[in-house]
Write a protein that holds these residues in place. Structure first.
Motif, PDB file in Angstrom:
ATOM      1  N   ALA A 159     -11.383  32.179 -76.129  1.00 15.50           N
ATOM      2  CA  ALA A 159     -12.253  32.619 -76.758  1.00 15.50           C
ATOM      3  C   ALA A 159     -12.751  33.386 -77.033  1.00 15.50           C
ATOM      4  O   ALA A 159     -13.907  34.334 -78.138  1.00 15.50           O
ATOM      5  CB  ALA A 159     -13.872  32.070 -75.885  1.00 15.50           C
ATOM      6  N   THR A 160     -12.723  34.757 -76.481  1.00 11.54           N
ATOM      7  CA  THR A 160     -12.933  36.087 -77.448  1.00 11.54           C
ATOM      8  C   THR A 160     -12.366  36.849 -78.933  1.00 11.54           C
ATOM      9  O   THR A 160     -13.038  37.485 -79.381  1.00 11.54           O
ATOM     10  CB  THR A 160     -12.092  37.595 -76.803  1.00 11.54           C
ATOM     11  OG1 THR A 160     -12.435  36.803 -74.650  1.00 11.54           O
ATOM     12  CG2 THR A 160     -12.459  39.052 -77.024  1.00 11.54           C
ATOM     13  N   CYS A 161     -11.970  35.925 -78.790  1.00 14.61           N
ATOM     14  CA  CYS A 161     -11.456  36.026 -80.154  1.00 14.61           C
ATOM     15  C   CYS A 161     -11.633  34.545 -81.758  1.00 14.61           C
ATOM     16  O   CYS A 161     -12.334  35.110 -82.152  1.00 14.61           O
ATOM     17  CB  CYS A 161      -9.762  36.268 -80.632  1.00 14.61           C
ATOM     18  SG  CYS A 161      -9.209  37.583 -79.948  1.00 14.61           S
ATOM     19  N   VAL A 167     -14.341  34.154 -85.784  1.00 14.62           N
ATOM     20  CA  VAL A 167     -14.627  35.163 -85.584  1.00 14.62           C
ATOM     21  C   VAL A 167     -14.412  36.035 -87.200  1.00 14.62           C
ATOM     22  O   VAL A 167     -13.211  36.057 -87.278  1.00 14.62           O
ATOM     23  CB  VAL A 167     -15.066  36.264 -85.021  1.00 14.62           C
ATOM     24  CG1 VAL A 167     -15.885  37.179 -84.818  1.00 14.62           C
ATOM     25  CG2 VAL A 167     -15.184  35.578 -83.071  1.00 14.62           C
ATOM     26  N   GLY A 168     -15.762  35.917 -87.683  1.00 16.98           N
ATOM     27  CA  GLY A 168     -14.844  36.863 -89.281  1.00 16.98           C
ATOM     28  C   GLY A 168     -14.821  35.563 -90.511  1.00 16.98           C
ATOM     29  O   GLY A 168     -15.051  36.286 -91.482  1.00 16.98           O
ATOM     30  N   TYR A 176     -10.282  36.115 -87.047  1.00 11.03           N
ATOM     31  CA  TYR A 176     -10.119  36.078 -86.450  1.00 11.03           C
ATOM     32  C   TYR A 176      -9.957  33.742 -86.584  1.00 11.03           C
ATOM     33  O   TYR A 176     -11.479  34.199 -86.369  1.00 11.03           O
ATOM     34  CB  TYR A 176     -10.590  35.743 -85.052  1.00 11.03           C
ATOM     35  CG  TYR A 176     -10.219  37.321 -84.009  1.00 11.03           C
ATOM     36  CD1 TYR A 176      -9.039  37.397 -83.927  1.00 11.03           C
ATOM     37  CD2 TYR A 176     -11.149  38.368 -84.286  1.00 11.03           C
ATOM     38  CE1 TYR A 176      -8.672  38.744 -83.696  1.00 11.03           C
ATOM     39  CE2 TYR A 176     -10.943  39.840 -83.900  1.00 11.03           C
ATOM     40  CZ  TYR A 176      -9.855  39.706 -83.927  1.00 11.03           C
ATOM     41  OH  TYR A 176      -9.371  41.259 -83.465  1.00 11.03           O
ATOM     42  N   PRO A 177      -9.016  33.301 -86.978  1.00 14.23           N
ATOM     43  CA  PRO A 177      -9.239  32.240 -88.134  1.00 14.23           C
ATOM     44  C   PRO A 177      -9.949  30.913 -86.559  1.00 14.23           C
ATOM     45  O   PRO A 177     -10.314  31.303 -85.641  1.00 14.23           O
ATOM     46  CB  PRO A 177      -7.823  31.505 -88.052  1.00 14.23           C
ATOM     47  CG  PRO A 177      -6.761  32.529 -86.542  1.00 14.23           C
ATOM     48  CD  PRO A 177      -7.699  33.302 -86.329  1.00 14.23           C
ATOM     49  N   SER A 178     -10.727  30.315 -87.389  1.00 13.35           N
ATOM     50  CA  SER A 178     -11.478  29.172 -86.918  1.00 13.35           C
ATOM     51  C   SER A 178     -10.022  28.247 -85.951  1.00 13.35           C
ATOM     52  O   SER A 178      -9.434  27.873 -86.824  1.00 13.35           O
ATOM     53  CB  SER A 178     -12.431  28.163 -88.125  1.00 13.35           C
ATOM     54  OG  SER A 178     -12.554  26.751 -87.281  1.00 13.35           O
ATOM     55  N   ALA A 195     -10.021  23.256 -70.812  1.00 12.45           N
ATOM     56  CA  ALA A 195     -11.103  24.544 -70.892  1.00 12.45           C
ATOM     57  C   ALA A 195     -11.587  25.037 -69.621  1.00 12.45           C
ATOM     58  O   ALA A 195     -11.697  26.925 -71.335  1.00 12.45           O
ATOM     59  CB  ALA A 195     -12.564  23.056 -70.506  1.00 12.45           C
ATOM     60  N   GLN A 196     -11.143  25.611 -69.086  1.00 21.60           N
ATOM     61  CA  GLN A 196     -11.560  27.124 -67.827  1.00 21.60           C
ATOM     62  C   GLN A 196     -10.605  28.042 -69.070  1.00 21.60           C
ATOM     63  O   GLN A 196     -10.539  29.461 -69.175  1.00 21.60           O
ATOM     64  CB  GLN A 196     -10.990  27.474 -66.638  1.00 21.60           C
ATOM     65  CG  GLN A 196     -11.639  28.565 -66.665  1.00 21.60           C
ATOM     66  CD  GLN A 196     -10.688  28.281 -64.666  1.00 21.60           C
ATOM     67  OE1 GLN A 196      -9.687  28.030 -64.608  1.00 21.60           O
ATOM     68  NE2 GLN A 196     -11.317  28.494 -63.926  1.00 21.60           N
ATOM     69  N   LEU A 197      -9.395  28.082 -69.413  1.00 26.08           N
ATOM     70  CA  LEU A 197      -8.451  28.884 -69.527  1.00 26.08           C
ATOM     71  C   LEU A 197      -8.905  29.229 -71.047  1.00 26.08           C
ATOM     72  O   LEU A 197      -8.105  30.344 -70.970  1.00 26.08           O
ATOM     73  CB  LEU A 197      -6.138  27.925 -69.491  1.00 26.08           C
ATOM     74  CG  LEU A 197      -6.081  27.649 -68.713  1.00 26.08           C
ATOM     75  CD1 LEU A 197      -4.862  26.731 -68.347  1.00 26.08           C
ATOM     76  CD2 LEU A 197      -5.791  29.104 -67.354  1.00 26.08           C
TER      77      LEU A 197
END
Length: 494
Positions: free
Chosen positions: A397-399, A407-408, A415-417, A389-391
């Motif tokens: 997580a940014t993308c 995102v998007g 950036y795909p789900s 989770a941390q990694l």
């Protein structure tokens, strides 16, 4: 109980009948064994001689027409057109002239066959070959197919080129290795082969000799391909099915022939030939899983619409289902994005009719996942070791958003789900791990997609932790990888 011969002492020099019989019997057996060995050697020599004579006959029989077809492309193209007229099987752009139209058609067909992908190791010299193809038997380097007369195919006749495509035999009569997919190309019409040759004659000639193949004995003996072909190769052109529509026949011609989809999506037998009983059911290629593309609802793409298939092939994205990565991203970038809408629909139509194959999945690959909220639980928590989770939050997580929803949305270049995604929902985590290791680079007419590779930044333990976190949170929780598996995938040549 002792027998008579053992019950009394033997006189000096006396020999019993049993001993005489034993000695005689042993000598006779030795003589018989020797004669059998001689007969076996003679039979083997005779068989080898007959086989050598057969090869010599085959070579003499095939040699006559090898270099005598110097007829203009116009005549060959016209003959091909006559043979395939009315089948509805050829791809769009159906030109049969010898000028720019034929070359343009050949360029399109070369795109369908993705010739540039295998025959280009340096993008600065397209079609000059030299790409290393790693096989269980060693490494094969692709040949130069530019019109250079010394190192390419500039001195090949039309018949030479046709023979290579249809029979897997090179200019000098050498048997080609099936890394060149003549098993599928044999189905391509003469007209279309001639168009491809006409196009290749127009590319920039490159004077370059690729490295020699590095195959272990006896696989470096090309004549052994004769036996491989007996088991795995049926020479012959595509025959349209009159019971099917023109669109279906067009799709079958493309998928079974130039597009050679089976080469990646069909598992292989012990000789590395295709398992025809499991066509399109999926296979591992250089560590990547080429997924099941049969119409099975759970294991394959039975839940995909025709629009999903055409969108995936033209852009690399089937919204809410899949995003092309690895070798498939290259196929989209180099080949399928250039296919016209008619051919893309035909491929979708045909794939919907192939035999559905169940691989035992309980849910479709894109049917898994829900948003995560681990970021809240991690606040103020002391982390020891490789925590998935941390990694994920630090690297992904940014993308992809810390919820995993991307995102998007479905915009080009989004950036795909990771939720409802075939990579995170697959029954094995190969492709997810490979994407983390090697990233994604996919350029199409609609978007430039780039995901960085983490192979240099993260250890095997860290990549395994992220992979297992993603499958557990956003995909198939039963799909996990070990640190050792990550190491093996990292070491797999690409």
């Amino acid at each position: 109980m002792m027998n008579q011969h053992m019950s009394r002492a033997r006189k000096p020099g006396e020999r019993t009948g049993n001993l005489d019989a034993t000695v005689f019997s042993g000598s006779r057996r030795a003589a018989l064994k020797c004669r059998r060995r001689i007969w076996k050697m003679a039979a083997l020599a005779a068989a080898f001689s007959l086989f050598a004579l057969y090869l010599a006959w085959l070579e003499a029989y095939d040699a006559a027409p090898r270099h005598n077809d110097d007829a203009p492309l116009a005549e060959a193209a016209a003959q091909g057109a006559a043979l395939s007229a009315g089948t509805g099987a050829a791809p769009a752009g159906d030109a049969t002239g010898t000028g720019p139209d034929l070359v343009k058609r050949g360029e399109y067909l070369a795109r369908v066959g993705d010739c540039i992908a295998c025959h280009t190791s340096d993008k600065g010299r397209p079609f000059a070959g030299g790409l290393a193809i790693h096989t269980p038997f060693g490494t094969i380097y692709t040949p130069n197919i530019t019109p250079d007369p010394d190192t390419g195919i500039g001195h090949w006749t039309d018949a030479d080129f046709m023979r290579a495509m249809h029979e897997g035999i090179g200019k000098e009569g050498e048997r080609l290795y099936p890394a060149f997919p003549y098993v599928e190309y044999t189905k391509v019409t003469e007209r279309d082969v001639q168009a491809i040759r006409a196009y290749l004659n127009t590319v920039v000639p490159v004077h370059y000799t690729p490295p020699a193949n590095n195959l272990s004995f006896p696989f470096n003996l090309r004549w052994l391909m004769f036996f491989w072909n007996l088991l795995n190769f049926d020479e012959g052109r595509f025959v349209p099915d009159p019971k099917q529509s023109a669109e279906w026949n067009r799709g079958a011609y493309l998928v079974q022939g130039l597009a050679h989809c089976e080469e990646c999506h069909t598992p292989r037998n012990f000789t590395q030939g295709l398992k025809t009983s499991e066509r399109f059911s999926g296979a591992i290629q250089a560590g990547w899983h080429a997924y099941n593309i049969t119409p099975h609802k759970m294991s394959g793409i039975g839940g995909w619409t025709d629009q999903d298939v055409t969108s995936y092939l033209s852009t690399g994205v089937a919204p809410g289902r899949a995003n092309a990565a690895g070798p498939m991203a290259d196929v989209v970038a180099d080949s399928t994005q250039y296919l016209d809408s008619e051919d893309l629909r035909s491929i979708a139509t045909y794939l919907r009719t192939v035999k559905p194959i169940d691989k035992g999945e309980s849910r479709a690959r894109a049917g898994w996942g829900a948003p995560a909220s681990d970021v809240v639980a991690l606040r103020g928590t002391k982390i020891n070791g490789a925590n998935g989770a941390q990694l994920f939050l630090a690297n992904c997580a940014t993308c992809h958003n810390w919820t995993g929803e991307g995102v998007g949305a479905s915009a080009p270049g989004a950036y795909p789900s990771l939720i409802h995604n075939t990579v995170s929902g697959a029954s094995d985590a190969n492709n997810l791990a490979m994407v983390i290791l090697h990233g994604v680079s996919r350029t199409t007419k609609v978007a430039d997609v780039l995901m960085p590779a983490f192979d240099r930044d993260l250890s095997n333990e860290q990549i395994a932790a992220i992979t297992n976190y993603v499958t557990k949170r956003f995909g198939n929780p039963q799909s996990t990888v070990s640190v050792e598996q990550i190491g093996n995938l990292r070491a797999t040549p690409q």
